[in-house]
Design a protein around this motif. Sequence first.
Motif, PDB file in Angstrom:
ATOM      1  N   HIS A  17       9.827  23.954 -11.554  1.00 49.41           N
ATOM      2  CA  HIS A  17      10.529  24.070 -12.828  1.00 49.41           C
ATOM      3  C   HIS A  17       9.516  24.504 -13.878  1.00 49.41           C
ATOM      4  O   HIS A  17       8.796  23.674 -14.441  1.00 49.41           O
ATOM      5  CB  HIS A  17      11.157  22.728 -13.224  1.00 49.41           C
ATOM      6  CG  HIS A  17      12.246  22.273 -12.288  1.00 49.41           C
ATOM      7  ND1 HIS A  17      13.513  22.822 -12.297  1.00 49.41           N
ATOM      8  CD2 HIS A  17      12.253  21.343 -11.312  1.00 49.41           C
ATOM      9  CE1 HIS A  17      14.261  22.228 -11.363  1.00 49.41           C
ATOM     10  NE2 HIS A  17      13.516  21.337 -10.754  1.00 49.41           N
ATOM     11  N   SER A  20       9.999  23.122 -17.733  1.00 55.48           N
ATOM     12  CA  SER A  20       9.680  21.705 -17.950  1.00 55.48           C
ATOM     13  C   SER A  20       8.363  21.314 -17.287  1.00 55.48           C
ATOM     14  O   SER A  20       7.929  20.171 -17.396  1.00 55.48           O
ATOM     15  CB  SER A  20      10.820  20.818 -17.435  1.00 55.48           C
ATOM     16  OG  SER A  20      11.190  21.182 -16.122  1.00 55.48           O
ATOM     17  N   ARG A  34       9.826  14.125  -9.414  1.00 54.66           N
ATOM     18  CA  ARG A  34       9.530  15.213 -10.337  1.00 54.66           C
ATOM     19  C   ARG A  34       8.090  14.996 -10.791  1.00 54.66           C
ATOM     20  O   ARG A  34       7.823  14.108 -11.592  1.00 54.66           O
ATOM     21  CB  ARG A  34      10.506  15.208 -11.512  1.00 54.66           C
ATOM     22  CG  ARG A  34      11.933  15.570 -11.075  1.00 54.66           C
ATOM     23  CD  ARG A  34      12.940  15.359 -12.175  1.00 54.66           C
ATOM     24  NE  ARG A  34      12.697  16.232 -13.329  1.00 54.66           N
ATOM     25  CZ  ARG A  34      13.162  17.472 -13.449  1.00 54.66           C
ATOM     26  NH1 ARG A  34      13.886  18.009 -12.472  1.00 54.66           N
ATOM     27  NH2 ARG A  34      12.914  18.196 -14.524  1.00 54.66           N
TER      28      ARG A  34
END
Length: 137
Positions: A17, A20, A34
Motif C-alpha cells: 500500500h 499509506s 499491516r
Amino acid sequence: MAGLDKNTPTPQDITLHGASRVLEVSFSDGQTFRIPFELMRVYSPSAEVQGHGPGQEVLQTGKREVGILGLEPVGNYAVQPTFSDGHDSGIFSWDYLYFLGSKQDELWTDYNARLQAAGADRDSPMPEKAGQGCGSH
C-alpha cells in the motif's frame, strides 16, 4: 516448503500500500498484518542495519517517509524490498515478516527507546559516516 519450519505460517497474500506506506501480509494461519514500511526499514535484516554481531546495530533514523519501490521474491521463502532511500539488501523471510507483524508494538517501543538513548528522534537525518569498515557502499 524447503527451508521453513513446518510451523511457520506462509503468506497467502502480500499487498504493497504505497499511499499509506504499509505492507499487508495475510498468513496461512488466518493472521493479517499491516507492517509499516518504516518499521521494515529500521528493522531490516541486512548487515547494513544489523551490523556484524550483537551491539553492532546501526540505528536508522529519518525513515518515516520511506517508500517501497519494488518487492522481489527470493525463492519461496522471502521477499527483498527496494526502499525509496536506496536500501535493498534486506531479505525478509516469511517468519521475519510474521515476527515484525506480530511484535509491532514491542518493536516500536524498543525503537523509540533506542532513539531516546541516542538523543535522536524518528525524523533525525542519518549521520553521514565515512569509511564504516564494511566494505561496500
